[in-house]
Design a protein around this motif. Structure first.
Motif, mmCIF file in Angstrom:
data_model
loop_
_atom_site.group_PDB
_atom_site.id
_atom_site.type_symbol
_atom_site.label_atom_id
_atom_site.label_comp_id
_atom_site.label_asym_id
_atom_site.label_seq_id
_atom_site.Cartn_x
_atom_site.Cartn_y
_atom_site.Cartn_z
ATOM 1 N N GLY A 68 0.825 -1.197 0.000
ATOM 2 C CA GLY A 68 0.000 0.000 0.000
ATOM 3 C C GLY A 68 0.860 1.247 0.000
ATOM 4 N N SER A 69 0.274 2.352 -0.383
ATOM 5 C CA SER A 69 1.048 3.570 -0.601
ATOM 6 C C SER A 69 1.525 4.229 0.679
ATOM 7 C CB SER A 69 0.198 4.563 -1.399
ATOM 8 O OG SER A 69 -0.996 4.876 -0.691
ATOM 9 N N THR A 70 0.961 3.874 1.830
ATOM 10 C CA THR A 70 1.340 4.547 3.069
ATOM 11 C C THR A 70 2.329 3.739 3.899
ATOM 12 O OG1 THR A 70 -0.554 3.579 4.236
ATOM 13 C CG2 THR A 70 -0.895 5.702 3.156
ATOM 14 N N ALA A 71 2.744 2.594 3.416
ATOM 15 C CA ALA A 71 3.627 1.731 4.201
ATOM 16 C C ALA A 71 5.024 2.335 4.267
ATOM 17 C CB ALA A 71 3.689 0.347 3.580
ATOM 18 N N HIS A 72 5.740 2.036 5.355
ATOM 19 C CA HIS A 72 7.110 2.489 5.550
ATOM 20 C C HIS A 72 8.036 1.288 5.442
ATOM 21 C CE1 HIS A 72 5.726 6.444 6.810
ATOM 22 N NE2 HIS A 72 4.874 5.846 7.625
ATOM 23 N N ALA A 73 9.274 1.543 5.040
ATOM 24 C CA ALA A 73 10.280 0.489 5.010
ATOM 25 C C ALA A 73 10.566 0.021 6.429
ATOM 26 C CB ALA A 73 11.550 1.007 4.348
ATOM 27 N N GLU A 74 10.759 -1.277 6.565
ATOM 28 C CA GLU A 74 10.974 -1.873 7.881
ATOM 29 C C GLU A 74 12.150 -2.838 7.826
ATOM 30 O OE1 GLU A 74 9.379 -0.893 10.426
ATOM 31 O OE2 GLU A 74 7.424 -0.130 9.749
ATOM 32 N N GLN A 75 12.626 -3.221 8.999
ATOM 33 C CA GLN A 75 13.608 -4.295 9.087
ATOM 34 C C GLN A 75 12.856 -5.588 9.364
ATOM 35 O OE1 GLN A 75 16.486 -4.988 12.493
ATOM 36 N NE2 GLN A 75 17.960 -4.525 10.854
ATOM 37 N N LEU A 76 13.017 -6.560 8.462
ATOM 38 C CA LEU A 76 12.347 -7.843 8.614
ATOM 39 C C LEU A 76 13.309 -8.853 9.216
ATOM 40 C CD1 LEU A 76 10.448 -8.163 5.204
ATOM 41 C CD2 LEU A 76 9.752 -7.011 7.297
ATOM 42 N N ARG A 77 12.845 -9.574 10.195
ATOM 43 C CA ARG A 77 13.614 -10.656 10.799
ATOM 44 C C ARG A 77 13.257 -11.947 10.073
ATOM 45 N NH1 ARG A 77 18.141 -12.190 13.707
ATOM 46 N NH2 ARG A 77 17.664 -13.767 15.276
ATOM 47 N N VAL A 78 14.245 -12.564 9.413
ATOM 48 C CA VAL A 78 14.034 -13.761 8.609
ATOM 49 C C VAL A 78 14.841 -14.910 9.204
ATOM 50 C CG1 VAL A 78 14.242 -14.811 6.324
ATOM 51 C CG2 VAL A 78 13.676 -12.371 6.544
ATOM 52 N N MET A 79 14.183 -16.032 9.428
ATOM 53 C CA MET A 79 14.873 -17.255 9.837
ATOM 54 C C MET A 79 14.818 -18.225 8.672
ATOM 55 S SD MET A 79 13.498 -17.844 13.741
ATOM 56 C CE MET A 79 13.698 -16.569 15.006
ATOM 57 N N THR A 80 15.975 -18.701 8.236
ATOM 58 C CA THR A 80 16.018 -19.592 7.081
ATOM 59 C C THR A 80 16.921 -20.786 7.331
ATOM 60 O OG1 THR A 80 16.473 -19.727 4.694
ATOM 61 C CG2 THR A 80 17.849 -18.220 5.979
ATOM 62 N N SER A 81 16.502 -21.932 6.826
ATOM 63 C CA SER A 81 17.309 -23.141 6.976
ATOM 64 C C SER A 81 18.164 -23.360 5.739
ATOM 65 C CB SER A 81 16.417 -24.355 7.244
ATOM 66 O OG SER A 81 15.527 -24.563 6.180
ATOM 67 N N GLY A 82 19.118 -24.258 5.843
ATOM 68 C CA GLY A 82 20.202 -24.367 4.886
ATOM 69 C C GLY A 82 19.822 -24.531 3.434
ATOM 70 N N GLY A 83 18.828 -25.370 3.127
ATOM 71 C CA GLY A 83 18.548 -25.716 1.750
ATOM 72 C C GLY A 83 18.180 -24.551 0.862
ATOM 73 N N PHE A 84 17.491 -23.558 1.385
ATOM 74 C CA PHE A 84 17.072 -22.415 0.576
ATOM 75 C C PHE A 84 17.966 -21.202 0.802
ATOM 76 C CE2 PHE A 84 14.248 -18.990 -0.896
ATOM 77 C CZ PHE A 84 13.800 -19.543 -2.103
ATOM 78 N N THR A 85 18.968 -21.329 1.649
ATOM 79 C CA THR A 85 19.754 -20.167 2.054
ATOM 80 C C THR A 85 20.477 -19.513 0.892
ATOM 81 O OG1 THR A 85 20.029 -20.988 4.308
ATOM 82 C CG2 THR A 85 21.638 -19.388 3.538
ATOM 83 N N ALA A 86 21.092 -20.301 0.003
ATOM 84 C CA ALA A 86 21.835 -19.709 -1.108
ATOM 85 C C ALA A 86 20.915 -18.886 -2.003
ATOM 86 C CB ALA A 86 22.534 -20.795 -1.917
ATOM 87 N N ALA A 87 19.733 -19.394 -2.277
ATOM 88 C CA ALA A 87 18.769 -18.653 -3.090
ATOM 89 C C ALA A 87 18.312 -17.389 -2.367
ATOM 90 C CB ALA A 87 17.575 -19.536 -3.430
ATOM 91 N N TYR A 88 18.033 -17.513 -1.088
ATOM 92 C CA TYR A 88 17.607 -16.357 -0.300
ATOM 93 C C TYR A 88 18.701 -15.284 -0.261
ATOM 94 C CZ TYR A 88 17.001 -13.586 3.936
ATOM 95 O OH TYR A 88 16.934 -12.538 4.827
ATOM 96 N N GLN A 89 19.944 -15.700 -0.099
ATOM 97 C CA GLN A 89 21.036 -14.726 -0.028
ATOM 98 C C GLN A 89 21.253 -14.014 -1.360
ATOM 99 O OE1 GLN A 89 24.166 -17.237 1.548
ATOM 100 N NE2 GLN A 89 23.774 -16.575 3.643
ATOM 101 N N ALA A 90 20.895 -14.654 -2.467
ATOM 102 C CA ALA A 90 20.992 -14.006 -3.764
ATOM 103 C C ALA A 90 19.804 -13.085 -4.033
ATOM 104 C CB ALA A 90 21.091 -15.064 -4.865
ATOM 105 N N LEU A 91 18.621 -13.498 -3.593
ATOM 106 C CA LEU A 91 17.402 -12.744 -3.890
ATOM 107 C C LEU A 91 17.098 -11.653 -2.867
ATOM 108 C CD1 LEU A 91 15.192 -15.788 -4.911
ATOM 109 C CD2 LEU A 91 16.023 -13.990 -6.452
ATOM 110 N N GLY A 92 17.476 -11.892 -1.624
ATOM 111 C CA GLY A 92 17.145 -10.942 -0.564
ATOM 112 C C GLY A 92 17.641 -9.531 -0.822
#
Length: 256
Positions: A17-41
């Motif tokens: 939505g247009s009124t949202a502010h940028a935030e810090q997201l806390r993400v917990m990720t396990s090993g198998g998807f970590t490489a993809a997450y680190q590239a996409l994040g």
């Protein structure tokens, strides 16, 4: 890349939505998807202005870093990325919103040897069996892939008793790092966790008839502080534009 970022920006605006502010997201990720997450994040962060605070840990097990154990002791998260059936257990326990569940990728198990060592044949079930019987030592992880190797693969090959004296479960750290050091001759883990590790050579995936495919999924905990931003992140990780990156890390895209 420009098209990917443009698509992500449009997706984020629609989700937040247009009124949202940028935030810090806390993400917990396990090993198998970590490489993809680190590239996409970082792409998600660049397009939306949100920042990502990431905690790594397995999807299950007794280690204090394991995602269920982190949540059980009160650690907060906006997103959890983990093995699908482990996520389903958190949903059953009332810790993750069932409507937030997103399918991300399929992960297959592969094998590595130390860099420079001959690559053994595992192209068939019989070849895999002979390679394991000839190996001086075998290592596997303490997460989903290792549980399968220890409890099912060796039995399916009919070599469970022969492997017991020389097969070991490696806790907390990537199996490939131990193979790279020469502590084990061969190592098994999900392909996406083997490929990023230096000092090893990737041999290949297990034959499909004895393969175990692990589905990775993600969800939003019920006590997430930034659920709308979290929803935008999950939508991006699962989006068609992300699939080339997902596949490059050794994962297989989910058929939709």
């Amino acid at each position: 890349m420009r098209n990917v970022l443009h698509s992500l920006a449009l997706l984020a605006c629609a989700s937040l939505g247009s009124t949202a502010h940028a935030e810090q997201l806390r993400v917990m990720t396990s090993g198998g998807f970590t490489a993809a997450y680190q590239a996409l994040g970082p792409k998600f962060a660049a397009a939306t202005g949100n920042t990502l605070d990431t905690a790594l840990g397995p999807s299950m097990g007794q280690a204090p870093e394991a995602i269920p154990n982190r949540l059980a002791r009160g650690e907060k998260a906006d997103v959890v990325i983990m093995v699908g059936y482990a996520l389903d257990e958190l949903i059953r326990q009332g810790k993750v919103d069932p409507a937030s569940r997103v399918e991300l990728a399929d992960s297959r198990i592969g094998m590595v040897v130390r860099a420079g060592a001959p690559k053994p044949d595992i192209g068939s079930v019989e070849a895999l069996k002979k390679t394991l019987l000839a190996a001086q030592s075998v290592a596997y992880s303490d997460s989903a892939s290792g549980v399968y190797v220890q409890n099912q693969l060796f039995k399916r090959l009919g070599i469970d008793e022969q492997l017991k004296p020389k097969a070991s479960m490696v806790a907390k750290i990537p199996v490939a790092t131990e193979v790279a050091k020469g502590n084990y001759q061969v190592g098994f883990q999900q392909v996406s966790e083997l490929l990023p590790v230096p000092g090893v050579s990737f041999v290949g995936k297990l034959p499909e008839s004895v393969q175990s495919v692990t589905r990775f999924a993600a969800g939003i905990p019920l006590n997430a502080q930034h659920p709308q931003q979290a929803k935008a992140l999950l939508a991006y990780l699962a989006a068609p534009d992300a699939q080339q990156t997902v596949q490059a890390t050794g994962l297989d895209s989910v058929s939709r």
